[in-house]
Scaffold this motif. Structure first.
Motif, PDB file in Angstrom:
ATOM      1  N   GLN A  90       0.814  -1.213   0.000  1.00  0.00           N
ATOM      2  CA  GLN A  90       0.000   0.000   0.000  1.00  0.00           C
ATOM      3  C   GLN A  90       0.848   1.262   0.000  1.00  0.00           C
ATOM      4  N   HIS A  91       1.994   1.235   0.681  1.00  0.00           N
ATOM      5  CA  HIS A  91       2.846   2.422   0.713  1.00  0.00           C
ATOM      6  C   HIS A  91       3.341   2.777  -0.681  1.00  0.00           C
ATOM      7  N   ARG A  92       3.787   1.776  -1.448  1.00  0.00           N
ATOM      8  CA  ARG A  92       4.289   2.061  -2.795  1.00  0.00           C
ATOM      9  C   ARG A  92       3.156   2.559  -3.696  1.00  0.00           C
ATOM     10  N   VAL A  93       1.984   1.976  -3.572  1.00  0.00           N
ATOM     11  CA  VAL A  93       0.849   2.414  -4.375  1.00  0.00           C
ATOM     12  C   VAL A  93       0.577   3.902  -4.137  1.00  0.00           C
ATOM     13  N   LEU A  94       0.542   4.294  -2.866  1.00  0.00           N
ATOM     14  CA  LEU A  94       0.280   5.688  -2.539  1.00  0.00           C
ATOM     15  C   LEU A  94       1.412   6.593  -2.994  1.00  0.00           C
ATOM     16  N   LEU A  95       2.648   6.148  -2.832  1.00  0.00           N
ATOM     17  CA  LEU A  95       3.799   6.966  -3.213  1.00  0.00           C
ATOM     18  C   LEU A  95       3.793   7.275  -4.706  1.00  0.00           C
ATOM     19  N   VAL A  96       3.696   6.229  -5.532  1.00  0.00           N
ATOM     20  CA  VAL A  96       3.730   6.431  -6.974  1.00  0.00           C
ATOM     21  C   VAL A  96       2.481   7.163  -7.448  1.00  0.00           C
ATOM     22  N   GLY A  97       1.326   6.790  -6.885  1.00  0.00           N
ATOM     23  CA  GLY A  97       0.079   7.452  -7.279  1.00  0.00           C
ATOM     24  C   GLY A  97       0.096   8.931  -6.976  1.00  0.00           C
ATOM     25  N   ILE A  98       0.632   9.301  -5.807  1.00  0.00           N
ATOM     26  CA  ILE A  98       0.669  10.701  -5.421  1.00  0.00           C
ATOM     27  C   ILE A  98       1.714  11.461  -6.233  1.00  0.00           C
ATOM     28  N   LEU A  99       2.811  10.804  -6.595  1.00  0.00           N
ATOM     29  CA  LEU A  99       3.795  11.448  -7.478  1.00  0.00           C
ATOM     30  C   LEU A  99       3.175  11.766  -8.838  1.00  0.00           C
ATOM     31  N   LEU A 100       2.386  10.835  -9.356  1.00  0.00           N
ATOM     32  CA  LEU A 100       1.668  11.109 -10.604  1.00  0.00           C
ATOM     33  C   LEU A 100       0.717  12.288 -10.436  1.00  0.00           C
ATOM     34  N   ALA A 101       0.026  12.302  -9.306  1.00  0.00           N
ATOM     35  CA  ALA A 101      -0.919  13.393  -9.035  1.00  0.00           C
ATOM     36  C   ALA A 101      -0.198  14.738  -8.964  1.00  0.00           C
ATOM     37  N   LEU A 102       0.988  14.756  -8.323  1.00  0.00           N
ATOM     38  CA  LEU A 102       1.738  16.004  -8.208  1.00  0.00           C
ATOM     39  C   LEU A 102       2.199  16.489  -9.577  1.00  0.00           C
ATOM     40  N   ALA A 103       2.625  15.547 -10.425  1.00  0.00           N
ATOM     41  CA  ALA A 103       3.047  15.929 -11.781  1.00  0.00           C
ATOM     42  C   ALA A 103       1.880  16.541 -12.556  1.00  0.00           C
ATOM     43  N   MET A 104       0.691  15.916 -12.432  1.00  0.00           N
ATOM     44  CA  MET A 104      -0.478  16.441 -13.145  1.00  0.00           C
ATOM     45  C   MET A 104      -0.955  17.762 -12.555  1.00  0.00           C
ATOM     46  N   ARG A 105      -0.870  17.882 -11.221  1.00  0.00           N
ATOM     47  CA  ARG A 105      -1.256  19.143 -10.583  1.00  0.00           C
ATOM     48  C   ARG A 105      -0.338  20.281 -11.022  1.00  0.00           C
ATOM     49  N   SER A 106       0.941  19.956 -11.248  1.00  0.00           N
ATOM     50  CA  SER A 106       1.894  20.979 -11.671  1.00  0.00           C
ATOM     51  C   SER A 106       1.453  21.620 -12.981  1.00  0.00           C
ATOM     52  N   VAL A 107       0.887  20.814 -13.857  1.00  0.00           N
ATOM     53  CA  VAL A 107       0.381  21.353 -15.125  1.00  0.00           C
ATOM     54  C   VAL A 107      -0.786  22.298 -14.847  1.00  0.00           C
ATOM     55  N   PHE A 108      -1.705  21.887 -13.964  1.00  0.00           N
ATOM     56  CA  PHE A 108      -2.832  22.740 -13.599  1.00  0.00           C
ATOM     57  C   PHE A 108      -2.344  24.057 -12.995  1.00  0.00           C
ATOM     58  N   ILE A 109      -1.335  23.969 -12.132  1.00  0.00           N
ATOM     59  CA  ILE A 109      -0.811  25.161 -11.472  1.00  0.00           C
ATOM     60  C   ILE A 109      -0.221  26.129 -12.488  1.00  0.00           C
ATOM     61  N   ALA A 110       0.553  25.581 -13.437  1.00  0.00           N
ATOM     62  CA  ALA A 110       1.166  26.425 -14.468  1.00  0.00           C
ATOM     63  C   ALA A 110       0.094  27.127 -15.305  1.00  0.00           C
ATOM     64  N   ILE A 111      -0.946  26.374 -15.685  1.00  0.00           N
ATOM     65  CA  ILE A 111      -2.026  26.961 -16.476  1.00  0.00           C
ATOM     66  C   ILE A 111      -2.777  28.014 -15.672  1.00  0.00           C
ATOM     67  N   GLY A 112      -3.082  27.678 -14.405  1.00  0.00           N
ATOM     68  CA  GLY A 112      -3.805  28.621 -13.550  1.00  0.00           C
ATOM     69  C   GLY A 112      -3.028  29.906 -13.333  1.00  0.00           C
ATOM     70  N   ALA A 113      -1.713  29.784 -13.083  1.00  0.00           N
ATOM     71  CA  ALA A 113      -0.884  30.972 -12.860  1.00  0.00           C
ATOM     72  C   ALA A 113      -0.838  31.852 -14.111  1.00  0.00           C
ATOM     73  N   ALA A 114      -0.733  31.211 -15.280  1.00  0.00           N
ATOM     74  CA  ALA A 114      -0.686  31.972 -16.537  1.00  0.00           C
ATOM     75  C   ALA A 114      -1.997  32.705 -16.786  1.00  0.00           C
ATOM     76  N   LEU A 115      -3.124  32.043 -16.500  1.00  0.00           N
ATOM     77  CA  LEU A 115      -4.432  32.665 -16.705  1.00  0.00           C
ATOM     78  C   LEU A 115      -4.648  33.841 -15.756  1.00  0.00           C
ATOM     79  N   ILE A 116      -4.294  33.632 -14.490  1.00  0.00           N
ATOM     80  CA  ILE A 116      -4.487  34.691 -13.489  1.00  0.00           C
ATOM     81  C   ILE A 116      -3.637  35.911 -13.813  1.00  0.00           C
TER      82      ILE A 116
END
Length: 320
Positions: free
Chosen positions: A100-126
């Protein structure tokens, strides 16, 4: 707040070093994470976030420091609400405790990578359009209303479009094969449930980002602070999963508290946009000290009231 490129590189490098340390110490030998071990790691990651926030406060000033801490607390509190969904996903896929620890670690790393794209887009729009604050505010207020109506409380996991597409891409084995993501059976390459559940965790968190990213942009528009607050909150989330365990289900009023916080930040975004258009006076533009105070008070009250209700329910069960 001006953030030079070298600071971005150093910060990302430091975060990757923390992840590598976690992999070496915790995930080097798959095992079931104990409560004591999870508690020590939660303290470690929270301490890292506090140290980083103090650094921001010292070198960038008290306003960015308050923005980081307010954003971090907001993201972490919203992440706690996500733990219940993670538990449902883990149970649905019958993930062995040692993996379970590895599942959460890799899954959350993927989430952070995808969130980074959202953050970049949001910052550019604002940076270009003030009306984006109205859009983000509307998203937060709608999410708050949905929480109060009780939407999203289905305790059964239904695979989303991303997970279903992965199933179509390749056949899935019936059983786990250690921590391997793919295996070859009878000369045919197949993916394991290990990979599928990681995709489920990562894509589920991406849906949660729809409210968490606008929420933190309501606190600070500095992309560096938005990214680091998200990173520290997500990195400490997986250890919190093992620490809290069934306690998450006892926080029955947490969703109401989060709804109040989201509605408050949504209203703050609307007022900020109106202030930028010179429609409302300066005193209606809510500062971050007020935001921090509101968030801390709401979270404290909802947690205390939730735990008090859980104790009353337990006493009633004993008497019955």
């Amino acid at each position: 707040m001006t953030v030079p490129l070298w600071l971005w590189i150093a910060t990302i490098g430091g975060l990757l070093a923390l992840i590598a340390l976690d992999l070496v110490i915790v995930d080097r030998k798959p095992h079931e994470v104990t409560t004591g071990e999870a508690a020590r790691w939660v303290v470690f990651y929270v301490s890292c976030a506090i140290a980083f926030g103090i650094g921001v406060w010292i070198f960038a000033g008290h306003d960015p420091g308050v923005e980081f801490f307010t954003g971090y607390i907001t993201e972490y509190s919203l992440s706690v609400d996500n733990l219940f969904i993670f538990m449902i996903i883990m149970g649905s896929f019958k993930v062995p405790a040692i993996h379970q620890h590895r599942v959460l670690l890799v899954g959350i790393l993927l989430a952070l990578a995808m969130r980074s794209v959202f953050i970049a887009i949001g910052a550019a729009l604002i940076a270009q359009f003030v009306w984006v604050f109205f859009l983000f505010g509307a998203v937060l207020i709608w999410t708050a209303i949905s929480m109060l109506r009780g939407k999203g409380e289905d305790e059964e996991y239904h695979e989303n479009a991303v997970t279903r597409q992965v199933r179509r891409f390749a056949p899935v084995t019936d059983d786990y094969h250690g921590h391997h993501y793919t295996v070859k059976i009878n000369g045919k390459r197949m993916i394991t449930p290990m990979l599928l559940v990681i995709v489920a965790i990562g894509s589920a968190d991406l849906l949660f980002a729809v409210d968490s990213i606008p929420a933190i942009f309501g606190i600070t528009q500095e992309a560096f602070l938005v990214f680091t607050a998200n990173a520290f909150a997500l990195m400490g989330l997986r250890q919190l999963y093992f620490l809290l365990g069934g306690l998450v289900t006892k926080l029955v009023y947490l969703s109401y508290g989060l709804a109040v916080i989201l509605a408050f930040i949504g209203a703050k975004l609307f007022l900020h946009a109106l202030h930028e258009y010179h429609v409302v006076p300066d005193w209606l533009d809510i500062n971050n000290w007020v935001s921090l105070g509101v968030i801390v008070v709401v979270l404290t009250v909802t947690t205390v009231v939730s735990l008090a209700k859980a104790r009353r329910d337990e006493r009633k069960q004993v008497v019955a």
